[in-house]
Write an enzyme that holds these catalytic residues in place. Structure first.
Site, PDB file in Angstrom:
ATOM      1  N   ASN A  71     -14.989 -46.316   0.414  1.00  0.00           N
ATOM      2  CA  ASN A  71     -16.202 -45.605   0.850  1.00  0.00           C
ATOM      3  C   ASN A  71     -17.478 -46.444   0.729  1.00  0.00           C
ATOM      4  O   ASN A  71     -18.505 -46.112   1.321  1.00  0.00           O
ATOM      5  CB  ASN A  71     -16.385 -44.282   0.090  1.00  0.00           C
ATOM      6  CG  ASN A  71     -15.423 -43.195   0.531  1.00  0.00           C
ATOM      7  OD1 ASN A  71     -15.068 -42.314  -0.249  1.00  0.00           O
ATOM      8  ND2 ASN A  71     -14.989 -43.235   1.778  1.00  0.00           N
TER       9      ASN A  71
ATOM     10  N   ASP B 134     -11.361 -34.065   2.944  1.00  0.00           N
ATOM     11  CA  ASP B 134     -11.731 -34.852   4.123  1.00  0.00           C
ATOM     12  C   ASP B 134     -12.401 -33.964   5.181  1.00  0.00           C
ATOM     13  O   ASP B 134     -12.126 -32.767   5.262  1.00  0.00           O
ATOM     14  CB  ASP B 134     -10.466 -35.502   4.700  1.00  0.00           C
ATOM     15  CG  ASP B 134     -10.782 -36.615   5.682  1.00  0.00           C
ATOM     16  OD1 ASP B 134     -11.939 -37.073   5.731  1.00  0.00           O
ATOM     17  OD2 ASP B 134      -9.868 -37.031   6.408  1.00  0.00           O
TER      18      ASP B 134
HETATM   19  C1  FPP Z   1     -14.805 -36.880   3.205  1.00  0.00           C
HETATM   20  O1  FPP Z   1     -15.493 -36.496   4.347  1.00  0.00           O
HETATM   21  C2  FPP Z   1     -15.573 -36.625   2.018  1.00  0.00           C
HETATM   22  C3  FPP Z   1     -16.151 -37.577   1.211  1.00  0.00           C
HETATM   23  C4  FPP Z   1     -16.087 -39.021   1.431  1.00  0.00           C
HETATM   24  C5  FPP Z   1     -16.921 -37.195   0.045  1.00  0.00           C
HETATM   25  C6  FPP Z   1     -16.360 -36.029  -0.700  1.00  0.00           C
HETATM   26  C7  FPP Z   1     -17.359 -35.524  -1.608  1.00  0.00           C
HETATM   27  C8  FPP Z   1     -17.692 -34.234  -1.768  1.00  0.00           C
HETATM   28  C9  FPP Z   1     -17.081 -33.104  -1.090  1.00  0.00           C
HETATM   29  C10 FPP Z   1     -18.724 -33.846  -2.699  1.00  0.00           C
HETATM   30  C11 FPP Z   1     -18.647 -34.369  -4.087  1.00  0.00           C
HETATM   31  C12 FPP Z   1     -17.635 -33.887  -4.980  1.00  0.00           C
HETATM   32  C13 FPP Z   1     -17.765 -33.712  -6.322  1.00  0.00           C
HETATM   33  C14 FPP Z   1     -16.559 -33.542  -7.146  1.00  0.00           C
HETATM   34  C15 FPP Z   1     -19.061 -33.656  -7.018  1.00  0.00           C
HETATM   35  P1  FPP Z   1     -15.843 -37.614   5.398  1.00  0.00           P
HETATM   36  O2  FPP Z   1     -17.259 -37.979   5.218  1.00  0.00           O
HETATM   37  O3  FPP Z   1     -14.850 -38.717   5.274  1.00  0.00           O
HETATM   38  O4  FPP Z   1     -15.640 -36.827   6.726  1.00  0.00           O
HETATM   39  P2  FPP Z   1     -15.186 -37.441   8.120  1.00  0.00           P
HETATM   40  O5  FPP Z   1     -13.780 -37.952   7.931  1.00  0.00           O
HETATM   41  O6  FPP Z   1     -15.253 -36.262   9.011  1.00  0.00           O
HETATM   42  O7  FPP Z   1     -16.153 -38.511   8.464  1.00  0.00           O
END
Ligand code: FPP
Length: 244
Positions: free
Chosen positions: A68, A20
């Site tokens: 998401n 996260d």
């Molecule tokens: C959360 O940060 C992250 C995600 C929704 C996506 C996670 C994906 C990756 C790290 C890359 C892909 C992984 C693989 C295995 C290929 P957020 O966007 O929710 O952050 P925020 O809470 O600060 O808005």
């Protein structure tokens, strides 16, 4: 599958991570959220590399939740593009590293080209044994439990199973995670203390670690530290404390 009890001092076999804070990390630096996701992929690579030397046999990463899809289309496209590129670019290295890649979640809603790549890399790495990397893509724990219940109901309706044969093991076997033991440790980055519909059934006895770092700044040292601190926790699985 229910993980076996491990005494104090043993490291976790299965670590699951809620990655996260990509968006916040980027926003705090005046950058687009997509840059945070790109950095997030670098950390994914680092953590996968760091895991086997720490004795981890299964690593589960929460990459995209059923919730998401509520994000703006642009951000969803960026994430899908990153997943696709990751699968194309990293398949060789995962295979060479003897890592088995499996996916959990409802893949039918994902773009077809990504589904095809997922199938290919799962097939290609299925005999690898050093570590299982489980990537949760379009994953939601409640949806997984509902699906397992539906599948069991179909078995009962067909006369292949009686209702009293439905026990914890039967339900576990119908989860997407049926290949691996339950997680011993669940880590969430970015200081948020929520489970967010992740492994609700499987994490019944897991330890939780909430760390302040956002995912793009979560280093292999941070990871090793959290995993190391697990060994000092006493897991009781509902039994009385050894300390009295
Ligand atoms: C959360 O940060 C992250 C995600 C929704 C996506 C996670 C994906 C990756 C790290 C890359 C892909 C992984 C693989 C295995 C290929 P957020 O966007 O929710 O952050 P925020 O809470 O600060 O808005």
């Amino acid at each position: 599958m229910v993980s076996t009890r491990r005494g104090t001092g043993a490291g976790p076999r299965h670590v699951a991570i809620i990655m996260d804070g990509n968006g916040r990390w980027a926003a705090r630096r005046g950058m687009a959220r997509s840059i945070g996701h790109r950095r997030g992929i670098d950390r994914v690579r680092d953590v996968i590399k760091a895991a086997p030397p720490l004795g981890i046999e299964v690593l589960t990463l929460f990459a995209f939740s059923t919730e998401n899809w509520r994000r703006p289309n642009y951000e969803i496209d960026v994430l899908m593009g990153l997943f696709k590129r990751y699968l194309v670019r990293e398949a060789d290295e995962l295979d060479a590293g003897d890592i088995r890649l499996v996916f959990i979640g409802d893949r039918t809603r994902l773009p077809l080209d990504i589904q095809r790549l997922m199938d290919q890399v799962e097939e290609r790495t299925r005999h690898n044994a050093r570590m299982t990397l489980q990537v949760a893509l379009n994953y939601g724990s409640r949806a997984e439990i509902v699906r397992a219940a539906q599948r069991l109901a179909v078995e009962v309706a067909a006369g292949r199973l009686s209702p009293d044969e439905i026990d914890e093991a039967a339900l576990s076997q119908h989860m997407w995670t049926s290949l691996v033991p339950d997680p011993d440790l669940v880590i969430r980055t970015s200081g948020e203390m929520r489970v967010s519909n992740f492994l609700l059934w499987q994490a019944a006895y897991a330890e939780f670690a909430f760390v302040e770092e956002c995912w793009p700044e979560f280093t292999p040292d941070n990871f090793a530290q959290v995993v190391g601190s697990f060994a000092h926790r006493e897991r009781r699985y509902g039994a009385a404390t050894a300390r009295g």
